[in-house]
Design an enzyme around this catalytic site. Structure first.
Site, PDB file in Angstrom:
ATOM      1  N   LYS A   1       0.841  -1.208   0.000  1.00 26.85           N
ATOM      2  CA  LYS A   1       0.000   0.000   0.000  1.00 26.85           C
ATOM      3  C   LYS A   1       0.878   1.262   0.000  1.00 26.85           C
ATOM      4  CE  LYS A   1      -1.550   1.533   4.108  1.00 26.85           C
ATOM      5  NZ  LYS A   1      -1.181   2.933   4.354  1.00 26.85           N
ATOM      6  N   ASN A   2       1.918   1.243   0.837  1.00 28.28           N
ATOM      7  CA  ASN A   2       2.727   2.457   0.974  1.00 28.28           C
ATOM      8  C   ASN A   2       3.641   2.725  -0.216  1.00 28.28           C
ATOM      9  OD1 ASN A   2       1.501   2.942   3.360  1.00 28.28           O
ATOM     10  ND2 ASN A   2       3.270   2.496   4.670  1.00 28.28           N
TER      11      ASN A   2
ATOM     12  N   ARG B   1      -3.926  10.409   5.361  1.00 27.53           N
ATOM     13  CA  ARG B   1      -2.954  11.499   5.383  1.00 27.53           C
ATOM     14  C   ARG B   1      -2.019  11.452   4.183  1.00 27.53           C
ATOM     15  NH1 ARG B   1      -2.971  13.534  10.257  1.00 27.53           N
ATOM     16  NH2 ARG B   1      -0.878  14.321   9.989  1.00 27.53           N
TER      17      ARG B   1
ATOM     18  N   CYS C   1      -4.096  13.076  14.240  1.00 31.32           N
ATOM     19  CA  CYS C   1      -4.584  11.733  13.927  1.00 31.32           C
ATOM     20  C   CYS C   1      -4.288  10.827  15.096  1.00 31.32           C
ATOM     21  CB  CYS C   1      -4.016  11.214  12.617  1.00 31.32           C
ATOM     22  SG  CYS C   1      -2.536  10.247  12.751  1.00 31.32           S
TER      23      CYS C   1
ATOM     24  N   ARG D   1       1.717  14.305  13.320  1.00 35.81           N
ATOM     25  CA  ARG D   1       2.037  14.108  11.901  1.00 35.81           C
ATOM     26  C   ARG D   1       1.914  15.380  11.058  1.00 35.81           C
ATOM     27  NH1 ARG D   1      -0.164   8.265  10.078  1.00 35.81           N
ATOM     28  NH2 ARG D   1       1.640   8.283   8.765  1.00 35.81           N
TER      29      ARG D   1
ATOM     30  N   ILE E   1       3.124  18.371   8.236  1.00 36.44           N
ATOM     31  CA  ILE E   1       3.733  18.254   6.897  1.00 36.44           C
ATOM     32  C   ILE E   1       4.675  19.440   6.641  1.00 36.44           C
ATOM     33  CG2 ILE E   1       1.940  16.809   5.846  1.00 36.44           C
ATOM     34  CD1 ILE E   1       0.913  19.398   4.468  1.00 36.44           C
ATOM     35  N   ASP E   2       5.196  20.005   7.738  1.00 39.48           N
ATOM     36  CA  ASP E   2       6.078  21.167   7.605  1.00 39.48           C
ATOM     37  C   ASP E   2       7.293  20.885   6.722  1.00 39.48           C
ATOM     38  OD1 ASP E   2       6.628  19.449   9.860  1.00 39.48           O
ATOM     39  OD2 ASP E   2       8.289  20.781  10.343  1.00 39.48           O
ATOM     40  N   LEU E   3       7.787  19.644   6.736  1.00 41.38           N
ATOM     41  CA  LEU E   3       8.988  19.344   5.955  1.00 41.38           C
ATOM     42  C   LEU E   3       8.684  19.282   4.450  1.00 41.38           C
ATOM     43  CD1 LEU E   3      10.513  16.681   8.363  1.00 41.38           C
ATOM     44  CD2 LEU E   3      11.133  19.100   8.173  1.00 41.38           C
TER      45      LEU E   3
ATOM     46  N   ASP F   1       5.547   0.581  11.962  1.00 40.40           N
ATOM     47  CA  ASP F   1       4.306  -0.062  11.517  1.00 40.40           C
ATOM     48  C   ASP F   1       4.207  -1.527  11.973  1.00 40.40           C
ATOM     49  OD1 ASP F   1       3.448   2.242  10.358  1.00 40.40           O
ATOM     50  OD2 ASP F   1       3.804   1.640   8.286  1.00 40.40           O
TER      51      ASP F   1
ATOM     52  N   ILE G   1       9.276   6.875  16.567  1.00 44.47           N
ATOM     53  CA  ILE G   1       8.858   7.618  15.369  1.00 44.47           C
ATOM     54  C   ILE G   1       7.611   8.466  15.629  1.00 44.47           C
ATOM     55  CG2 ILE G   1       8.273   7.431  12.899  1.00 44.47           C
ATOM     56  CD1 ILE G   1      11.077   6.335  13.520  1.00 44.47           C
TER      57      ILE G   1
ATOM     58  N   ARG H   1      -8.282  -0.525   5.572  1.00 47.14           N
ATOM     59  CA  ARG H   1      -7.487   0.547   4.945  1.00 47.14           C
ATOM     60  C   ARG H   1      -6.195  -0.016   4.343  1.00 47.14           C
ATOM     61  NH1 ARG H   1      -5.508   5.010   8.474  1.00 47.14           N
ATOM     62  NH2 ARG H   1      -4.423   5.324   6.524  1.00 47.14           N
TER      63      ARG H   1
HETATM   64  C1  UD1 Z   1       4.942   6.810   6.345  1.00 49.54           C
HETATM   65  C2  UD1 Z   1       4.090   5.589   6.181  1.00 49.54           C
HETATM   66  C3  UD1 Z   1       3.579   5.108   7.537  1.00 49.54           C
HETATM   67  C4  UD1 Z   1       4.760   4.907   8.491  1.00 49.54           C
HETATM   68  C5  UD1 Z   1       5.648   6.138   8.542  1.00 49.54           C
HETATM   69  C6  UD1 Z   1       6.921   5.919   9.329  1.00 49.54           C
HETATM   70  C7  UD1 Z   1       3.120   5.935   3.991  1.00 49.54           C
HETATM   71  C8  UD1 Z   1       1.908   6.228   3.192  1.00 49.54           C
HETATM   72  N1  UD1 Z   1       2.967   5.928   5.323  1.00 49.54           N
HETATM   73  O1  UD1 Z   1       4.114   7.821   6.925  1.00 49.54           O
HETATM   74  O2  UD1 Z   1       2.894   3.879   7.344  1.00 49.54           O
HETATM   75  O3  UD1 Z   1       4.274   4.653   9.789  1.00 49.54           O
HETATM   76  O4  UD1 Z   1       6.029   6.523   7.212  1.00 49.54           O
HETATM   77  O5  UD1 Z   1       7.617   4.856   8.838  1.00 49.54           O
HETATM   78  O6  UD1 Z   1       4.169   5.660   3.456  1.00 49.54           O
HETATM   79  N2  UD1 Z   1       7.279  14.610  10.394  1.00 49.54           N
HETATM   80  C9  UD1 Z   1       7.410  15.951  10.647  1.00 49.54           C
HETATM   81  N3  UD1 Z   1       7.195  16.826   9.609  1.00 49.54           N
HETATM   82  C10 UD1 Z   1       6.860  16.415   8.356  1.00 49.54           C
HETATM   83  C11 UD1 Z   1       6.725  15.041   8.115  1.00 49.54           C
HETATM   84  C12 UD1 Z   1       6.949  14.145   9.145  1.00 49.54           C
HETATM   85  O7  UD1 Z   1       7.714  16.342  11.765  1.00 49.54           O
HETATM   86  O8  UD1 Z   1       6.679  17.261   7.477  1.00 49.54           O
HETATM   87  C13 UD1 Z   1       7.501  13.642  11.480  1.00 49.54           C
HETATM   88  C14 UD1 Z   1       6.243  12.831  11.846  1.00 49.54           C
HETATM   89  O9  UD1 Z   1       5.434  13.508  12.752  1.00 49.54           O
HETATM   90  C15 UD1 Z   1       6.852  11.569  12.429  1.00 49.54           C
HETATM   91  C16 UD1 Z   1       8.145  11.401  11.612  1.00 49.54           C
HETATM   92  O10 UD1 Z   1       8.422  12.665  11.037  1.00 49.54           O
HETATM   93  O11 UD1 Z   1       7.171  11.749  13.774  1.00 49.54           O
HETATM   94  C17 UD1 Z   1       8.076  10.365  10.525  1.00 49.54           C
HETATM   95  O12 UD1 Z   1       6.926  10.616   9.725  1.00 49.54           O
HETATM   96  P1  UD1 Z   1       6.876  10.259   8.194  1.00 49.54           P
HETATM   97  O13 UD1 Z   1       8.028   9.396   7.820  1.00 49.54           O
HETATM   98  O14 UD1 Z   1       6.663  11.502   7.410  1.00 49.54           O
HETATM   99  O15 UD1 Z   1       5.547   9.399   8.128  1.00 49.54           O
HETATM  100  P2  UD1 Z   1       4.589   9.343   6.893  1.00 49.54           P
HETATM  101  O16 UD1 Z   1       5.389   9.557   5.662  1.00 49.54           O
HETATM  102  O17 UD1 Z   1       3.375  10.149   7.143  1.00 49.54           O
END
Ligand code: UD1
Length: 484
Positions: free
Chosen positions: A72-73, A146, A170, A175, A177-179, A358, A380, A450
């Site tokens: 899925k991912n 998300r 969530c 979670r 998306i600032d990055l 996960d 994480i 999901r």
């Molecule tokens: C993806 C996976 C999810 C998995 C996660 C971590 C998909 C669709 N989902 O989620 O199943 O649990 O990776 O392996 O691939 N963060 C920030 N700012 C950002 C983005 C992330 O602070 O802009 C933080 C998050 O809050 C979290 C960490 O970075 O603490 C890792 O998140 P991230 O790797 O982005 O998770 P997803 O990509 O959402």
């Protein structure tokens, strides 16, 4: 089957007006919603399977084979990548899970044509984004998934603008998306935040130097897609090294992108002016595979998990060997045999190639049956122990202290009514139910749907006693005039 834009996305708020929806029974069949006619004759729309439950009777070891579906991912970013070209992108090994339906609906709501395969080809989907008219990901879709934010980068790169809802909180943490946003700014996009939406625009993105403050999987994927069509070269550092990132780069390179280093911490992308269509097979789902592997070890079974990539499961398999499980690895399968007691072993989640977050919930279930105390540390996400409370209700001894859970093992579990809170937490409860004494009823299994394709059928085929029960609907009521 072809989904056409007039039916837009589905989901409670995105369901079209009643009269439109009921124009034809055939149209209705295309939507993952169930029309429920109330006693008073009014109609309501319930997303299909929303009310389903699982009834599980524990005690059977898992035996035989289970075949793993596509990841899925990996499929979600691959589908978003189709936005980058006006030619068809054919994706194979797409899992039949709800998040994929959500992404299809999202793409359709933007004007994409999404064709689903029939029969044996039903895991194939063809996406053509020739006539994108609406570069927007609405809140109703983003809040249920998300990963919808994955369309942000491709939309700005291809259309010069994007409007994507902020995800909000969530179940497993903030979670943000600032990055993603910071990275797009590095590539020259102008970002505005208004009414809960991110609006990004750029005439044409330009290459840049992005150093991620924190490792982010979808952030790496989003910006890799954006940079593929940017002018000039982009260097990304501290990137996620997950196999799903490498799989996306493989697809993008087939489409004509010039990406090097995906799967390592440093990725170099030479921007091109145009990408073309491509055909790509999605990698197997390592989290689904790992879930069955743990279930086999836990139930004392003898199970071969087929159609997987064992090299993606190294951290988990090593940990299981530490717990005393016999693991044998073939090219594309893993056999798990466990005839003896499990031993406790501590575990910390990390970015790939470390132990995946996960798989943390499923591992916690295993720890409840191991001899000794296991300390599980979640590094994480900040709130990913929702399953612990439900496991305690089934008889586990778990104490949560901040980001650590202390599991005192080898306590018998007994069947109970439990609630699924998120995708992986739900999986941990299903496998707990497989070893619990008596019957467990799992509510809200839409969380499992999901990300797991027909998990109950796969488990049933491997000797588990599990069945899905739907909501008990009132006896078929009179359909109001003009509706049928
Ligand atoms: C993806 C996976 C999810 C998995 C996660 C971590 C998909 C669709 N989902 O989620 O199943 O649990 O990776 O392996 O691939 N963060 C920030 N700012 C950002 C983005 C992330 O602070 O802009 C933080 C998050 O809050 C979290 C960490 O970075 O603490 C890792 O998140 P991230 O790797 O982005 O998770 P997803 O990509 O959402």
């Amino acid at each position: 089957m072809k989904i056409v834009p007039k039916h837009r996305a589905t989901g409670s708020a995105a369901v079209p007006a009643v009269s439109n929806l009921l124009k034809g029974v055939n149209d209705l069949k295309k939507l993952p919603v169930r029309v429920k006619v109330r006693f008073d004759g009014s109609a309501v729309y319930v997303p299909e399977n929303l009310m389903d439950k699982f009834v599980v009777r524990g005690g059977n070891p898992l035996l035989g084979n289970i075949r793993v579906s596509g990841a899925k991912n990996a499929a979600l970013p691959a589908m978003a990548a189709a936005i980058l070209t006006d030619e068809p992108v054919v994706l194979e090994n797409i899992p039949d899970v709800r998040d994929i339906q959500t992404e299809r609906n999202l793409l359709v709501s933007m004007g994409a044509e999404v064709e689903l395969g029939y029969g044996k080809a039903h895991h194939r989907t063809t996406i053509c984004c020739r006539d994108l008219v609406n570069p927007e990901a609405a809140y109703e879709l983003v809040k249920t998934m998300r990963a919808s934010t994955l369309v942000l980068g491709p939309l700005v790169a291809r259309m010069g603008r994007a409007r994507v809802s902020l995800p909000g909180g969530c179940a497993i943490g903030a979670r943000p998306i600032d990055l993603h946003i910071k990275g797009l700014e590095q590539l020259g996009a102008t970002i505005r935040q208004e009414h809960g939406y991110i609006e990004a625009s750029a005439e044409r993105l330009r290459g840049g130097h992005i150093v991620f403050d924190k490792i982010t999987v979808t952030g790496t994927e989003d910006l890799m897609m954006a940079a593929a069509l940017a002018q000039g070269e982009t260097l990304m550092e501290n990137c996620a090294r997950e196999p799903e990132v490498a799989d996306l780069a493989a697809l993008l390179n087939k489409m004509g992108a010039r990406i090097e280093g995906a799967g390592t911490a440093t990725i170099r992308i030479k921007g091109v002016t145009k990408l073309s269509g491509a055909r790509h097979r999605i990698i197997p789902d390592r989290i689904e595979a790992g879930t069955f592997v743990i279930a086999a070890a836990l139930t004392g079974g003898d199970l071969t998990v087929t159609n997987c990539d064992p090299s993606h499961l190294s951290a988990l398999l090593q940990k299981l060997q530490e717990c005393g499980v016999t693991v044998s690895v073939q090219r594309d399968s893993v056999r798990i045999k466990n005839g003896h007691r499990l031993k406790a072993a501590g575990m910390s989640t990390e970015e790939y190639p470390g132990f995946p977050t996960d798989m943390q919930a499923q591992y916690m279930t295993l720890a409840t049956q191991a001899e000794g105390t296991s300390v599980i540390t979640e590094n994480i996400f900040e709130n990913r122990f929702m399953h612990a409370q439900e496991l305690v209700r089934m008889g586990a001894n778990i104490k949560v202290e901040g980001s650590r859970a202390i599991v005192r093992g080898h306590t018998p579990l007994s069947g109970a009514a439990v609630q699924c809170s998120d995708l992986r937490a739900s999986a941990s409860l299903v496998i707990a139910a497989l070893v619990a004494e008596g019957e467990t009823i799992l509510d809200r299994v839409y969380h499992i749907d999901r990300g797991y394709e027909r998990i109950e059928e796969k488990l049933k085929g491997a000797n588990a006693q599990i069945r899905r029960i739907g909501e008990i609907l009132p006896k078929r009521a009179q359909v109001p005039a003009g509706v049928a």
